[in-house]
Write an enzyme that holds these catalytic residues in place. Sequence first.
Site, short mmCIF file in Angstrom:
data_model
loop_
_atom_site.label_atom_id
_atom_site.label_comp_id
_atom_site.label_asym_id
_atom_site.label_seq_id
_atom_site.Cartn_x
_atom_site.Cartn_y
_atom_site.Cartn_z
N CYS A 7 0.84 -1.20 0.00
CA CYS A 7 0.00 0.00 0.00
C CYS A 7 0.87 1.25 0.00
O CYS A 7 1.70 1.44 0.90
CB CYS A 7 -0.92 -0.03 1.22
SG CYS A 7 -1.82 1.50 1.47
N CYS A 10 0.47 3.29 3.26
CA CYS A 10 1.22 2.69 4.37
C CYS A 10 2.70 3.04 4.24
O CYS A 10 3.36 3.36 5.25
CB CYS A 10 1.05 1.17 4.38
SG CYS A 10 -0.51 0.60 5.09
N ASP A 33 -1.44 16.21 -1.45
CA ASP A 33 -1.76 15.34 -2.58
C ASP A 33 -0.77 15.59 -3.72
O ASP A 33 -0.39 16.72 -3.99
CB ASP A 33 -3.20 15.62 -3.04
CG ASP A 33 -3.74 14.50 -3.92
OD1 ASP A 33 -4.64 13.77 -3.47
OD2 ASP A 33 -3.25 14.36 -5.07
N HIS A 49 -3.77 0.51 8.48
CA HIS A 49 -4.40 0.30 7.18
C HIS A 49 -5.86 -0.11 7.33
O HIS A 49 -6.16 -1.28 7.63
CB HIS A 49 -3.64 -0.77 6.38
CG HIS A 49 -4.18 -0.96 4.99
ND1 HIS A 49 -3.69 -0.27 3.89
CD2 HIS A 49 -5.20 -1.73 4.52
CE1 HIS A 49 -4.37 -0.62 2.82
NE2 HIS A 49 -5.29 -1.50 3.18
N ASN A 88 -13.73 9.38 -0.51
CA ASN A 88 -14.24 8.55 -1.60
C ASN A 88 -14.23 7.09 -1.13
O ASN A 88 -13.24 6.63 -0.55
CB ASN A 88 -13.36 8.70 -2.84
CG ASN A 88 -13.49 10.07 -3.46
OD1 ASN A 88 -14.59 10.64 -3.51
ND2 ASN A 88 -12.39 10.62 -3.94
N GLY A 94 -15.00 6.62 -7.13
CA GLY A 94 -13.68 6.92 -7.70
C GLY A 94 -12.52 6.73 -6.74
O GLY A 94 -11.45 7.31 -6.93
N HIS A 99 -6.58 2.78 1.00
CA HIS A 99 -6.19 3.08 2.39
C HIS A 99 -6.95 4.36 2.70
O HIS A 99 -6.71 5.39 2.05
CB HIS A 99 -4.67 3.26 2.47
CG HIS A 99 -4.13 3.56 3.85
ND1 HIS A 99 -3.05 2.90 4.39
CD2 HIS A 99 -4.51 4.47 4.78
CE1 HIS A 99 -2.78 3.39 5.60
NE2 HIS A 99 -3.66 4.35 5.85
N HIS A 101 -8.57 7.75 3.34
CA HIS A 101 -7.95 9.08 3.39
C HIS A 101 -9.04 10.13 3.28
O HIS A 101 -9.94 10.00 2.47
CB HIS A 101 -6.91 9.27 2.27
CG HIS A 101 -7.40 8.84 0.91
ND1 HIS A 101 -7.44 7.52 0.53
CD2 HIS A 101 -7.87 9.55 -0.13
CE1 HIS A 101 -7.91 7.43 -0.70
NE2 HIS A 101 -8.20 8.65 -1.12
N HIS A 103 -9.73 13.72 1.99
CA HIS A 103 -9.22 14.84 1.21
C HIS A 103 -9.64 16.13 1.92
O HIS A 103 -10.83 16.29 2.25
CB HIS A 103 -9.85 14.87 -0.18
CG HIS A 103 -9.52 13.73 -1.08
ND1 HIS A 103 -8.60 13.83 -2.11
CD2 HIS A 103 -10.01 12.46 -1.13
CE1 HIS A 103 -8.52 12.66 -2.75
NE2 HIS A 103 -9.38 11.82 -2.18
P1 5GP Z 1 -8.94 8.70 -4.17
O1 5GP Z 1 -9.38 8.77 -5.62
O2 5GP Z 1 -8.52 7.31 -3.80
O3 5GP Z 1 -9.94 9.28 -3.22
O4 5GP Z 1 -7.69 9.66 -4.07
C1 5GP Z 1 -6.37 9.23 -4.08
C2 5GP Z 1 -5.52 10.49 -4.07
O5 5GP Z 1 -4.20 10.12 -3.74
C3 5GP Z 1 -5.47 11.22 -5.41
O6 5GP Z 1 -5.90 12.56 -5.23
C4 5GP Z 1 -4.01 11.13 -5.82
O7 5GP Z 1 -3.55 12.30 -6.46
C5 5GP Z 1 -3.30 10.90 -4.49
N1 5GP Z 1 -2.10 10.10 -4.60
C6 5GP Z 1 -1.97 8.89 -5.22
N2 5GP Z 1 -0.72 8.43 -5.07
C7 5GP Z 1 -0.05 9.36 -4.33
C8 5GP Z 1 1.30 9.42 -3.84
O8 5GP Z 1 2.13 8.53 -4.05
N3 5GP Z 1 1.62 10.52 -3.09
C9 5GP Z 1 0.73 11.51 -2.82
N4 5GP Z 1 1.16 12.56 -2.08
N5 5GP Z 1 -0.55 11.47 -3.27
C10 5GP Z 1 -0.92 10.41 -4.01
ZN ZN Z 2 -2.25 1.17 3.70
#
Ligand code: 5GP
Ligand code: ZN
Length: 115
Positions: A7, A10, A33, A49, A88, A94, A99, A101, A103
Amino acid sequence: MIAAMSCIFCAIAAGEVPATVVHQSERVVAFRDLNPVAPVHVLVIPREHYRNVVELSADVATAAELLEVVAEVANTENVADGFRTVFNTGGDAGQEVDHVHAHVIGGRQMQWPPG
Ligand code: 5GP
Ligand code: ZN
């Protein structure tokens, strides 16, 4: 924990993958992000996680601390007067990283309803 081992969040929480971290505490980490959709776009995660907000909700102490950090980030990023918090959950919403999170998005006018 196969899922946790592979992950990306993680790995960020463990300091194994670089990120611009804006908050770290025992249970929660917040970082910018990689592809921000607004001037302020911070992700707030539990170190542990959990796949989504439904799983997180069973761990009340961590869920509460995560929300405290959302509020703290909104303050330190100077968007406390207007920001959006999004979890989300699942493919229809989407969710790309499995894991949980939050936003924290702000610094520009938001539209409603979201896409
Ligand atoms: P989700 O669509 O799962 O709600 O959002 C995932 C978010 O994680 C996206 O906004 C994407 O830009 C961000 N993201 C994905 N991989 C990474 C990463 O390796 N580092 C950082 N800082 N953000 C990430
Ligand atoms: Zn994780």
